[in-house]
Write an enzyme that holds these catalytic residues in place. Sequence first.
Site, mmCIF file in Angstrom:
data_model
loop_
_atom_site.group_PDB
_atom_site.id
_atom_site.type_symbol
_atom_site.label_atom_id
_atom_site.label_comp_id
_atom_site.label_asym_id
_atom_site.label_seq_id
_atom_site.Cartn_x
_atom_site.Cartn_y
_atom_site.Cartn_z
ATOM 1 N N HIS A 1 24.272 88.063 -47.731
ATOM 2 C CA HIS A 1 23.901 87.251 -46.257
ATOM 3 C C HIS A 1 22.883 86.282 -46.684
ATOM 4 O O HIS A 1 22.630 85.481 -45.871
ATOM 5 C CB HIS A 1 23.827 88.171 -45.370
ATOM 6 N N GLU B 1 16.943 79.983 -37.308
ATOM 7 C CA GLU B 1 17.468 80.844 -36.155
ATOM 8 C C GLU B 1 16.951 80.511 -34.819
ATOM 9 O O GLU B 1 17.694 80.275 -34.000
ATOM 10 C CB GLU B 1 17.316 82.067 -36.675
ATOM 11 N N HIS C 1 17.067 82.185 -43.948
ATOM 12 C CA HIS C 1 18.356 81.546 -43.339
ATOM 13 C C HIS C 1 18.226 80.012 -43.467
ATOM 14 O O HIS C 1 17.366 79.367 -43.142
ATOM 15 C CB HIS C 1 18.310 81.777 -41.884
ATOM 16 N N HIS D 1 13.136 86.896 -46.677
ATOM 17 C CA HIS D 1 14.345 86.182 -46.866
ATOM 18 C C HIS D 1 14.591 85.100 -46.123
ATOM 19 O O HIS D 1 13.559 84.759 -45.446
ATOM 20 C CB HIS D 1 15.681 87.422 -46.688
ATOM 21 N N THR E 1 18.336 89.872 -36.474
ATOM 22 C CA THR E 1 19.311 88.621 -36.157
ATOM 23 C C THR E 1 20.719 88.860 -36.822
ATOM 24 O O THR E 1 21.381 88.035 -36.835
ATOM 25 C CB THR E 1 18.710 87.456 -36.687
ATOM 26 N N HIS F 1 11.888 84.597 -43.066
ATOM 27 C CA HIS F 1 11.423 85.881 -42.509
ATOM 28 C C HIS F 1 10.778 86.755 -43.201
ATOM 29 O O HIS F 1 11.333 87.313 -44.104
ATOM 30 C CB HIS F 1 12.794 86.524 -41.621
#
Length: 276
Positions: free
Chosen positions: A65, A107, A97, A95, A200, A120
């Site tokens: 992910h 996000e 996104h 990590h 999230t 994050h």
Amino acid sequence: MTGNQWGYGKEDGPSVWHKNYPIAEGDRQSPIDIVPHQAIHDPSLDPVVLNYDQCTSMKINNSGHSVVVEFEDSDDRSVIRGGPLDNPYRLKQFHFHWGGKGCHGSEHTVEGKSYASELHLVHWNAVKYKTFGEAATAPDGLAVLGIFLETGDDHRWLHVITDALYTVKFKGSVADFKGFNPKCLLPSSLHYWTYLGSLTTPPLHESVIWIVLKDPITVSERQLGKLRTLLFSGEEENERVHMENNFRPPQILKGRKTSAQKDRAEQFKQLLWNQY
Ligand code: U7Z
Ligand code: ZN
């Protein structure tokens, strides 16, 4: 969508997560659209303090992910304190996104504006809870520091991570990644917004005290391109799917209020006011 499988595709993406994780429609879901002029200036909010001096990474992994850098979290050598937090919270992992080429990828959004990516830094309350897993289900268990990435010049330190990505190209791969200190990924100011929210990603537990920094860091489109060389798919899978657009869109506020730390000038004014 079978079993606990979820992702960011058409069939298994954010719009269907509620089928396996009904909390997806809960009252404190993340991310949110942050509207700065609606944030309440809270005089009780302290500056946020990061004690990352003795902090050092252990491993890098492709979770299927995101790309995750994990830390030794058996003592309080790397913690976030202050701000809305009653205890020091230990760094567990960080990590990212991100979007597709030239696409939005953060996000959280700010008055509808997306950034190219969001970092994050995930911390847990080791004062109140025995394990990360226990903290991850408690309403004050986690503190996630969110940092926006905007595109521009190369980031001076992000290459240390992007240079290691070939070791974790496939879902489920793990490699040694020692000695990285995330201090080098912070913007110069730690001014922030804070609100109560959730993970999230599934399991979407409503366990996160969010601290989102107002100032972004700058990374290049070339560096973001390296994140997109990672794969959502495992080594044994026939279809190779590039890891991109691994973000959940903003969720409804449901009556929550975002708070903002006062800037230094305003803290100073408050101090004068109190003395008067
Ligand atoms: Cl701890 C645990 C054990 C077994 C199964 C699930 C869990 C669990 O609840 N989590 C572990 C993986 C919590 C979610 N996990 C994360 O690492 C995590 C952390 C932060 C975020 S984010 O809200 O910052 N994007 C997402 C996932
Ligand atoms: Zn995240």
